[in-house]
Design a protein around this motif. Sequence first.
Motif, short mmCIF file in Angstrom:
data_model
loop_
_atom_site.label_atom_id
_atom_site.label_comp_id
_atom_site.label_asym_id
_atom_site.label_seq_id
_atom_site.Cartn_x
_atom_site.Cartn_y
_atom_site.Cartn_z
N ILE A 51 4.57 3.74 -15.86
CA ILE A 51 3.50 2.87 -15.85
C ILE A 51 4.56 1.48 -15.86
O ILE A 51 5.57 1.47 -16.63
N PRO A 52 4.17 0.87 -14.71
CA PRO A 52 5.18 -0.44 -14.44
C PRO A 52 5.50 -1.33 -15.50
O PRO A 52 6.66 -1.53 -15.71
N LEU A 53 4.33 -1.56 -16.51
CA LEU A 53 4.92 -2.40 -17.63
C LEU A 53 5.90 -1.78 -18.59
O LEU A 53 6.86 -2.54 -19.08
N VAL A 54 5.75 -0.50 -18.85
CA VAL A 54 6.45 0.06 -19.92
C VAL A 54 7.85 0.42 -19.18
O VAL A 54 9.01 0.27 -19.65
N ASN A 55 8.01 0.39 -17.74
CA ASN A 55 9.05 0.82 -17.08
C ASN A 55 10.00 -0.45 -17.11
O ASN A 55 11.09 -0.29 -17.36
N LYS A 56 9.15 -1.33 -16.84
CA LYS A 56 10.02 -3.00 -16.78
C LYS A 56 10.63 -3.07 -18.09
O LYS A 56 11.50 -3.80 -18.28
N TRP A 57 10.05 -2.80 -19.10
CA TRP A 57 10.52 -2.92 -20.54
C TRP A 57 11.59 -2.01 -20.91
O TRP A 57 12.84 -2.34 -21.46
N VAL A 58 11.64 -0.59 -20.43
CA VAL A 58 12.52 0.46 -20.88
C VAL A 58 13.71 0.63 -20.03
O VAL A 58 14.80 0.59 -20.38
N ASP B 169 0.81 -1.15 -0.10
CA ASP B 169 0.05 0.13 0.09
C ASP B 169 1.07 1.18 -0.08
O ASP B 169 0.24 2.33 -0.20
N GLY B 170 2.00 1.11 0.34
CA GLY B 170 2.89 2.41 0.46
C GLY B 170 3.55 2.63 -0.96
O GLY B 170 3.44 1.79 -1.89
N ARG B 171 3.87 4.06 -1.31
CA ARG B 171 4.09 4.52 -2.60
C ARG B 171 5.45 5.39 -2.26
O ARG B 171 5.47 6.10 -1.69
N PRO B 172 6.61 4.68 -3.09
CA PRO B 172 7.61 5.56 -2.99
C PRO B 172 7.64 6.58 -3.98
O PRO B 172 7.25 6.79 -5.18
N SER C 254 20.02 -2.71 -13.55
CA SER C 254 19.34 -3.22 -14.67
C SER C 254 18.51 -4.57 -14.14
O SER C 254 17.46 -4.59 -14.68
N GLU C 255 19.08 -5.30 -13.49
CA GLU C 255 18.48 -6.76 -13.07
C GLU C 255 17.26 -6.43 -12.33
O GLU C 255 16.16 -6.91 -12.43
N LEU C 256 17.44 -5.53 -11.31
CA LEU C 256 16.28 -5.06 -10.33
C LEU C 256 15.16 -4.59 -11.31
O LEU C 256 13.92 -4.72 -11.04
N ALA C 257 15.30 -3.62 -12.31
CA ALA C 257 14.47 -3.23 -13.01
C ALA C 257 13.72 -4.17 -13.90
O ALA C 257 12.71 -3.69 -14.41
N LYS C 258 14.17 -5.17 -14.13
CA LYS C 258 13.50 -6.25 -14.87
C LYS C 258 12.43 -7.09 -13.91
O LYS C 258 11.67 -7.89 -14.39
N THR C 259 12.46 -7.00 -12.70
CA THR C 259 11.67 -7.59 -11.72
C THR C 259 10.31 -6.78 -11.62
O THR C 259 10.31 -5.61 -11.82
N ASP C 260 8.96 -7.34 -11.28
CA ASP C 260 7.90 -6.66 -10.84
C ASP C 260 8.04 -5.68 -9.78
O ASP C 260 7.51 -4.44 -9.92
N VAL C 261 8.98 -6.07 -8.95
CA VAL C 261 8.96 -5.24 -7.81
C VAL C 261 9.67 -4.04 -8.03
O VAL C 261 9.60 -2.86 -7.60
N GLY C 262 11.04 -4.45 -8.70
CA GLY C 262 11.74 -3.23 -9.10
C GLY C 262 11.12 -2.18 -10.14
O GLY C 262 11.20 -0.78 -9.90
N ALA C 263 10.51 -2.51 -10.95
CA ALA C 263 9.66 -1.77 -12.10
C ALA C 263 8.30 -0.99 -11.20
O ALA C 263 7.94 0.04 -11.51
N GLY C 264 7.86 -1.65 -10.34
CA GLY C 264 6.98 -1.00 -9.57
C GLY C 264 7.50 0.18 -8.86
O GLY C 264 6.93 1.33 -8.80
N ILE C 265 8.60 0.07 -8.05
CA ILE C 265 9.32 1.04 -7.51
C ILE C 265 9.66 1.99 -8.23
O ILE C 265 9.25 3.26 -7.92
N ALA C 266 10.38 1.81 -9.35
CA ALA C 266 10.92 2.83 -10.45
C ALA C 266 9.51 3.64 -10.76
O ALA C 266 9.67 5.03 -10.96
N ALA C 267 8.53 2.88 -11.11
CA ALA C 267 7.35 3.64 -12.07
C ALA C 267 6.76 4.56 -11.04
O ALA C 267 6.34 5.55 -11.25
N SER C 268 6.53 4.28 -9.74
CA SER C 268 6.05 5.17 -8.74
C SER C 268 6.88 6.35 -8.58
O SER C 268 6.46 7.47 -8.45
N VAL C 269 8.00 6.25 -8.51
CA VAL C 269 9.06 7.21 -8.33
C VAL C 269 9.17 8.25 -9.52
O VAL C 269 8.79 9.59 -9.37
#
Length: 264
Positions: A140-147, A66-69, A171-186
């Motif tokens: 957008i998490p899916l776009v972030n995970k791809w880019v 529920d938290g959002r970075p 780069s490896e973290l960004a490929k994961t759902d968790v990493g993409a979610g964190i990056a997309a939120s920021v």
Amino acid sequence: MMQSIPTRAGDVRCEINGAGSPIVLLHATLHSRHDYDAVIPRLSASYQTIAIDWPWHGDSYRPSADGRPTADLFGEVLEDVVTFLDLPPAIFIGNSVGGFAAARLAIRHPARVKALILVNPGGFVTLDWITKIFTHLLAIPLVNKWVMPSLVWRYMAPQSELDKAISTQVSELAKTDVGAGIAASVWKSFLDPSFDLRSSASSIKAPTLLIMGKRDIVIPVKVGHSTQRLISGSKLEILDTGHVVFASKPDDFVDVVEAFIREV
């Protein structure tokens, strides 16, 4: 020494080395305090270095789903850290979103800041329509995970072994759902009006050094020039690196930083 510090976003971990006047080290999104590993030995020989892992990053607590970075939350966390540690006016070295948090602190709590060293900092970028579209997409998490996995290597422009290790890890973290979610939120928070510090930059009174890596494609050198004009009396240094200048050219970075500290 590792220390755990309670904040409004949960406990954050920081690594403290050396003794003397404090220098607080703040990293970029999806990165960690280990970005500073190459410069901590030299800096901690004369100062106390405090390298922080943002919430959701490194060894820090990962709040619930529920938290959002956000960039603003990191700024609030920094306020909590300096209050908890009861730091005297400190020097802050902030990279990317870490630069935003450091500048935000200088604006809101000037008595806490002895000097600012902003390395390819966020918060001062002009959002034209191209930048806005790019930011919306990376929110957008899916776009972030791809880019992001490939974008990391572009903005890092790695030169050193540490650069390459950072690029691989992020780069490896960004490929994961968790990493993409964190990056997309920021990245989404970069669109919030509160992330734009340009109108408040004139209120920064702490001596400020801007250090820009000229190979960074995300926060290019032109942002350094425009930020220098906004912060009265600030200085600008440009090094032939990517986004994480201190990992690419640690000796050059520390030489510039120590000269600035002596001057102020």
